[in-house]
Design a protein around this motif. Sequence first.
Motif, PDB file in Angstrom:
ATOM      1  N   GLU A  90       1.188  -1.190  -0.358  1.00 61.22           N
ATOM      2  CA  GLU A  90      -0.263  -0.046   0.150  1.00 61.22           C
ATOM      3  C   GLU A  90       0.887   1.292   0.533  1.00 61.22           C
ATOM      4  O   GLU A  90       0.161   2.457  -0.666  1.00 61.22           O
ATOM      5  CB  GLU A  90      -0.873   0.201   1.425  1.00 61.22           C
ATOM      6  N   LEU A  91       1.912   1.122   0.802  1.00 57.56           N
ATOM      7  CA  LEU A  91       2.805   2.663   0.340  1.00 57.56           C
ATOM      8  C   LEU A  91       3.349   2.703  -0.475  1.00 57.56           C
ATOM      9  O   LEU A  91       2.914   3.285  -0.891  1.00 57.56           O
ATOM     10  CB  LEU A  91       3.611   2.369   1.774  1.00 57.56           C
ATOM     11  N   GLY A  92       4.036   1.416  -1.527  1.00 58.37           N
ATOM     12  CA  GLY A  92       4.630   1.516  -2.757  1.00 58.37           C
ATOM     13  C   GLY A  92       3.259   2.282  -3.993  1.00 58.37           C
ATOM     14  O   GLY A  92       3.583   2.808  -4.687  1.00 58.37           O
ATOM     15  N   GLN A  93       1.993   2.009  -3.686  1.00 50.81           N
ATOM     16  CA  GLN A  93       1.013   2.207  -4.459  1.00 50.81           C
ATOM     17  C   GLN A  93       0.827   3.474  -3.966  1.00 50.81           C
ATOM     18  O   GLN A  93       0.620   4.790  -4.962  1.00 50.81           O
ATOM     19  CB  GLN A  93       0.380   1.311  -4.049  1.00 50.81           C
ATOM     20  N   TRP A  94       0.864   3.778  -2.701  1.00 55.59           N
ATOM     21  CA  TRP A  94       0.672   5.281  -2.642  1.00 55.59           C
ATOM     22  C   TRP A  94       1.455   6.134  -3.418  1.00 55.59           C
ATOM     23  O   TRP A  94       1.552   7.637  -3.647  1.00 55.59           O
ATOM     24  CB  TRP A  94       0.377   5.850  -1.017  1.00 55.59           C
ATOM     25  N   ALA A  98       1.198   9.424  -5.965  1.00 54.39           N
ATOM     26  CA  ALA A  98       2.309  10.679  -5.830  1.00 54.39           C
ATOM     27  C   ALA A  98       2.754  10.814  -6.721  1.00 54.39           C
ATOM     28  O   ALA A  98       3.597  11.948  -7.843  1.00 54.39           O
ATOM     29  CB  ALA A  98       2.663  10.586  -4.640  1.00 54.39           C
ATOM     30  N   LEU A  99       3.719  10.034  -7.082  1.00 56.89           N
ATOM     31  CA  LEU A  99       4.342  10.443  -8.527  1.00 56.89           C
ATOM     32  C   LEU A  99       3.767  10.066  -9.915  1.00 56.89           C
ATOM     33  O   LEU A  99       3.969  11.211 -10.655  1.00 56.89           O
ATOM     34  CB  LEU A  99       5.552   8.848  -8.997  1.00 56.89           C
ATOM     35  N   THR A 100       3.210   9.704 -10.307  1.00 60.20           N
ATOM     36  CA  THR A 100       2.666   9.472 -11.545  1.00 60.20           C
ATOM     37  C   THR A 100       1.388  11.199 -11.130  1.00 60.20           C
ATOM     38  O   THR A 100       0.917  11.609 -12.095  1.00 60.20           O
ATOM     39  CB  THR A 100       1.288   8.550 -11.256  1.00 60.20           C
TER      40      THR A 100
END
Length: 134
Positions: A90-94, A98-100
């Motif tokens: 979930e942290l990686g997907q967050w 954010a990057l996107t």
Amino acid sequence: MNEDDDLPEEDAPEFDSATDPKQLKRKVQRKKFEADEAGDFWRHALSVETGRREVWKILEAAGTFKTNFSASPVGFPDRDATMFILGQRELGQWLWRALTVHDRDGVWLMQSENDEAFKALLQPARKSRTVNVD
């Protein structure tokens, strides 16, 4: 910004007042400034190859692009370990989102450089061969 932004933190009110338009305006300005600052940071990180490579490592370490389920040594599903892994994901997907939001082109380039499935997109197109049949 304005002179209110130069106040030392100890002079700032402890709690924001929802009824004070000046405090509300200042809060909105501060949030926008922080969002712009974050965008500048991520765009800069993704603007260089080293930044893209290191951000990709973080995303991979978080398991952003995989789905894992943990099992105990005897093969029984381990719910707690699975939930821990999902929290990392979930942290990686967050971070990915954010990057996107801040730099879609930089994310595309990062993925194209680091994800084997996308590396072919960076290769120049091969010329097709035509055979003349006379």
